[in-house]
Write a protein that holds these residues in place. Structure first.
Motif, mmCIF file in Angstrom:
data_model
loop_
_atom_site.group_PDB
_atom_site.id
_atom_site.type_symbol
_atom_site.label_atom_id
_atom_site.label_comp_id
_atom_site.label_asym_id
_atom_site.label_seq_id
_atom_site.Cartn_x
_atom_site.Cartn_y
_atom_site.Cartn_z
ATOM 1 N N ALA A 237 0.830 -1.209 0.000
ATOM 2 C CA ALA A 237 0.000 0.000 0.000
ATOM 3 C C ALA A 237 0.861 1.254 0.000
ATOM 4 C CB ALA A 237 -0.932 -0.008 1.206
ATOM 5 N N GLU A 241 0.694 4.192 -2.703
ATOM 6 C CA GLU A 241 -0.131 5.265 -2.150
ATOM 7 C C GLU A 241 0.020 6.572 -2.932
ATOM 8 O OE1 GLU A 241 1.036 6.042 1.845
ATOM 9 O OE2 GLU A 241 3.123 6.485 1.357
ATOM 10 N N GLU A 252 -3.764 -0.004 -5.130
ATOM 11 C CA GLU A 252 -3.482 0.265 -3.709
ATOM 12 C C GLU A 252 -4.542 -0.384 -2.818
ATOM 13 O OE1 GLU A 252 -3.126 3.967 -0.496
ATOM 14 O OE2 GLU A 252 -3.474 4.393 -2.626
#
Length: 349
Positions: A237, A241, A252
């Motif tokens: 993630a 991001e 994500e």
């Protein structure tokens, strides 16, 4: 340029046509009946229309309104010829969409000048529209090229992660295809299904931050090692991001939440039910199913039948029941994708 003149008087038609024909290089068509003229405008595109005000069946104001109701004539110049000097008539004509007026009896030179000016504006308008369409096509072509490059980079990156994880790269392709089928099965729009297909291969991108000793360990992981392995979702993630494209934003969501469970016992955030992004719920099924069917350093491959049964068994606990139902509905396509044998309905799956 193509012109249309509408007047119920043959002499007026002939006069206006002759005057304009002296200075306008283009096709000039004459029509005695306004209703027939409306039909002509449905069949052909004119660049300028001249219409008389007083006519039987349909007057010039009604004719103008009927023409303006057609998208192709929303910007075409319309000149109304009238012998009525009443201000009310002009206001009605303007509201209906008339571009200009000529008062009878008109001056031939004035008529020629006004028509020439309006045609010059129309020509510029057409050229601008053509240019805008060309630019739109160029932008669309460039955008498609950029998207294709983005998709290629993502797929190659995903394959690199799979090689590091001990796979030949087939897993990411199968997860992408199975995810797309499930997304179709739950009725997501085509563009969203496509986005999930493209983003799914990055579900395990965070494994790039996990030590080889853990990724390739042949035996069962210790609690500490498993806790370290779980960090791959957070790492993934973070890698993805604040993306600017829909594709990276979708990736994500998947990377962060594809190990969450429907009953809230997953990781990293203990999300449950519909709090888990639907993209992640879909990929969770595809990922687990293909992982079960694949040989890994720490396990042998399950049979297709056993893996299928496991997905069905975990409906409502590990997996979203709606997504599992879509998995079942798409089973013939999924089964063909992985080269399995057809499962009999009597098996109770």
């Amino acid at each position: 340029m193509r012109l249309l003149i509408v007047d119920d008087s043959r002499s007026s038609l002939a006069l206006i046509g002759a005057i304009i024909g002296e200075v306008v290089p283009g096709e000039i068509e004459l029509c005695l009946n306004p209703r027939e003229a409306v039909q002509l405008c449905r069949e052909r595109q004119y660049d300028l229309v001249i219409v008389d005000h007083i006519m039987p069946e349909m007057d010039g104001v009604e004719f103008t309104a009927a023409l303006r109701a057609r998208p192709a004539y929303s910007l075409v110049p319309i000149v109304m010829v009238t012998s009525d000097a009443d201000r009310t008539v002009r206001i009605e004509a303007i509201k209906a969409g008339a571009s200009d007026f000529l008062q009878k009896p008109f001056d031939p030179t004035e008529l020629q000048a006004r028509v020439a000016n309006l045609l010059a504006l129309r020509k510029a308008q057409v050229q601008l529209a053509d240019r805008a369409q060309w630019l739109a096509r160029e932008v669309e072509r460039a955008t498609a090229h950029l998207l294709a490059r983005e998709e290629e980079i993502i797929y190659r990156l995903a394959r690199a992660i799979e090689y590091r994880d001990g796979d030949t790269g087939g897993h990411v392709s199968r997860v992408a295809q199975i995810s797309e089928l499930i997304a179709e099965g739950i009725g997501l729009p085509e563009h969203r299904c496509r986005m999930i297909y493209l983003a799914a291969p990055l579900h395990d991108i965070g494994k790039i931050g996990i030590a080889d000793a853990i990724l390739s360990k042949p035996g069962k992981l210790t609690p500490a090692e498993f806790a370290t392995m779980q960090e791959h979702v957070t790492i993934g993630a973070r890698i993805l991001e604040r993306g600017s494209s829909d594709l990276i934003k979708t990736a994500e969501l998947i990377a962060q939440s594809h190990h969450e469970r429907w009953d809230g016992t997953g990781y990293p955030d203990k999300l449950s039910g519909t709090d888990i992004p639907v993209e992640a719920r879909i990929v969770a099924i595809a990922d687990v199913f293909d992982a079960l069917c694949s040989e890994r350093p720490y396990k042998a491959a399950w049979t297709v039948e056993a893996a299928y049964a496991e997905i069905i068994r975990c409906s409502g606990s590990h997996f979203d029941p709606g997504c599992v139902a879509a998995f079942r509905a798409k089973w013939s396509e999924i089964n063909a994708l992985i080269g399995g044998t057809e499962l009999p309905e009597a098996a109770g799956f």
